[in-house]
Design an enzyme around this catalytic site. Structure first.
Site, short mmCIF file in Angstrom:
data_model
loop_
_atom_site.label_atom_id
_atom_site.label_comp_id
_atom_site.label_asym_id
_atom_site.label_seq_id
_atom_site.Cartn_x
_atom_site.Cartn_y
_atom_site.Cartn_z
N THR A 115 -15.49 6.32 21.80
CA THR A 115 -16.06 5.14 21.15
C THR A 115 -15.11 3.96 21.20
O THR A 115 -15.51 2.82 21.48
CB THR A 115 -16.41 5.46 19.69
N THR A 116 -13.83 4.21 20.91
CA THR A 116 -12.84 3.14 20.87
C THR A 116 -12.63 2.50 22.24
O THR A 116 -12.16 1.36 22.34
CB THR A 116 -11.50 3.70 20.33
N TYR A 150 -28.85 7.84 16.66
CA TYR A 150 -30.12 7.09 16.60
C TYR A 150 -31.33 7.98 16.37
O TYR A 150 -32.15 7.72 15.50
CB TYR A 150 -30.33 6.23 17.85
N TYR A 196 -17.87 16.25 18.01
CA TYR A 196 -17.46 15.02 17.34
C TYR A 196 -18.52 14.63 16.33
O TYR A 196 -19.65 14.27 16.69
CB TYR A 196 -17.26 13.92 18.38
N ARG A 217 -21.52 6.38 12.39
CA ARG A 217 -22.05 5.77 13.62
C ARG A 217 -23.36 6.41 14.08
O ARG A 217 -24.20 5.75 14.68
CB ARG A 217 -21.02 5.88 14.75
N LYS A 231 -13.81 17.15 16.07
CA LYS A 231 -13.25 15.92 15.54
C LYS A 231 -14.18 15.49 14.42
O LYS A 231 -15.31 15.04 14.66
CB LYS A 231 -13.17 14.83 16.62
N ILE A 269 -7.27 12.84 16.08
CA ILE A 269 -7.54 11.95 17.22
C ILE A 269 -7.61 10.56 16.61
O ILE A 269 -8.56 10.22 15.91
CB ILE A 269 -8.82 12.32 17.97
#
Length: 291
Positions: free
Chosen positions: A46-47, A109, A135, A140, A164, A206
Site C-alpha cells: 500500500t505504501t 470494497y 494482511y 482500508r 500482518k 512491517i
C-alpha cells in the site's frame, strides 16, 4: 521463518517531478535500509502506491529492488486485491524466483463474509509457490478479518506463515498471539503498537516509519524481541512524535515528507493522494532537524 523476525519495511515508490518512478532514489532507499539494519523489504504494498502503478512499472520496481538488494535481505512482494481470479493470474505470471513470500491484503470494497475471506486466501495459498503472509487492515478494506478466520487459515495451510495485523486493536493482537500455532508469525502493521506487540510475543513489524529511521527502529524491535522493554521504550519515545506525523494526513504522503527532509527522495505522490501540507512538512522538518 526466522527470516521474517524483526523489522520489515513497506517501501515507498519514489517519483520525480514528472511523476515517473525515480529508480535512482529507490536504489538509494534500499541501500540505506539494508546498510542500517532493516531485516527484510516489502515491495509494492500500500505504501508503494501500488494501485497507481502500471504492470510494467511494478515489474521495473521489482527488478530494481532485487538487483540492488542482491540477496542481502529477504524480499516480500505485495500481490492482493478484491478479484481472487486476477490475483491467482498475477501470481502465476510473476517471476517469484527471488521472492521469499507474498503479502496479500484482505479483499477490500466488496466486504465479503468471513467464509468469503477464508475461501479467497485458500485459493491463493493453493497456487502460491512461495510462502504467504496475510494482511488485515480493516481501516482500508472496511472489513476486519476475524481472529478465528486468521487462525483457521494458519492451521489449514502450511504456506500461510503469518499475518500482518493492522487493525490497531491490541485485544485482537493478544488473541492472535495467545492462540496461534507456535510457528505462525503475528507481525505488527501498526507502527505505534509495534513494540508492544513484539514484547507480547509478536514477530516484529512491517513498518512505514522504519524505512526513514532504519537503524533506530530496527534496534528498538530487536530490543523488544530480546525482552529489554525499558531500553526499547526509550527508543520508541524518541520516534513517537514522527510516527504520529506520518499518518496525520495520508500515507505515503507523510513518509515521503520525511524522506524529503532527509534528502532521500522527493515528496511527489500520485493522485488522488496529495503531498503533505506545508504545516505538516514543517513539523516533520523540525523533527528531523532535532532528531
Amino acid at each position: 521463518m526466522s527470516k521474517f523476525l524483526g523489522t520489515g519495511v513497506a517501501l515507498v515508490t519514489p517519483f520525480n517531478a514528472n511523476l515517473e518512478v525515480d529508480h535512482e532514489a529507490l536504489a538509494n532507499i534500499v541501500n540505506y535500509n539494508i546498510d542500517n539494519g532493516t531485516d527484510y523489504l516489502v515491495i509494492c504494498g500500500t505504501t508503494a502506491e501500488s494501485v497507481t502503478l502500471t504492470k510494467e512499472e511494478k515489474k521495473d520496481v521489482l527488478n530494481t529492488i532485487t538487483k540492488i538488494s542482491n540477496g542481502r535481505v529477504p524480499l516480500v512482494l505485495g500481490i492482493g486485491g478484491s478479484n481472487t481470479a486476477s490475483i491467482i493470474k498475477e501470481i502465476k505470471s510473476t517471476d517469484l524466483s527471488q521472492i521469499d513470500a507474498i503479502l496479500s491484503v484482505a479483499p477490500y470494497y466488496s466486504k465479503p463474509t468471513q467464509e468469503g475471506i477464508y475461501q479467497h486466501f485458500k485459493a491463493i495459498s493453493e497456487v502460491s509457490p512461495v510462502d504467504l503472509i496475510l494482511y488485515n487492515v480493516p481501516g482500508r478494506t472496511s472489513k476486519n478479518m476475524d481472529v478465528d478466520t486468521t487462525l483457521r487459515l494458519a492451521n489449514d495451510f502450511k504456506n500461510v506463515i503469518g499475518v500482518k495485523e493492522a487493525g490497531n486493536n491490541m485485544s485482537q493482537y493478544y488473541e492472535l498471539i495467545k492462540n496461534k500455532p507456535s510457528d505462525f508469525l503475528v507481525i505488527s502493521g501498526d507502527d505505534d503498537l509495534a513494540l508492544g506487540v513484539t514484547l507480547a510475543g509478536g514477530a516484529g513489524v512491517i513498518s512505514v516509519i522504519g524505512q526513514a529511521f532504519p537503524k533506530e527502529f530496527s534496534e528498538m524491535i530487536r530490543l523488544g524481541l530480546n525482552g529489554d522493554a525499558k531500553a526499547a521504550f526509550n527508543s520508541h519515545f524518541k520516534l513517537m512524535d514522527v510516527i504520529g506525523y506520518i499518518f496525520e494526513e495520508n500515507n505515503p504522503a507523510g513518509i515521503k515528507a520525511v524522506f524529503k527532509a532527509l534528502n532521500l527522495c522527493s515528496d511527489q505522490v500520485r493522485l488522488p493522494i496529495v503531498p503533505a501540507s506545508n504545516v505538516l512538512q514543517e513539523k516533520i522538518n523540525s523533527f528531523v532537524r532535532n532528531f
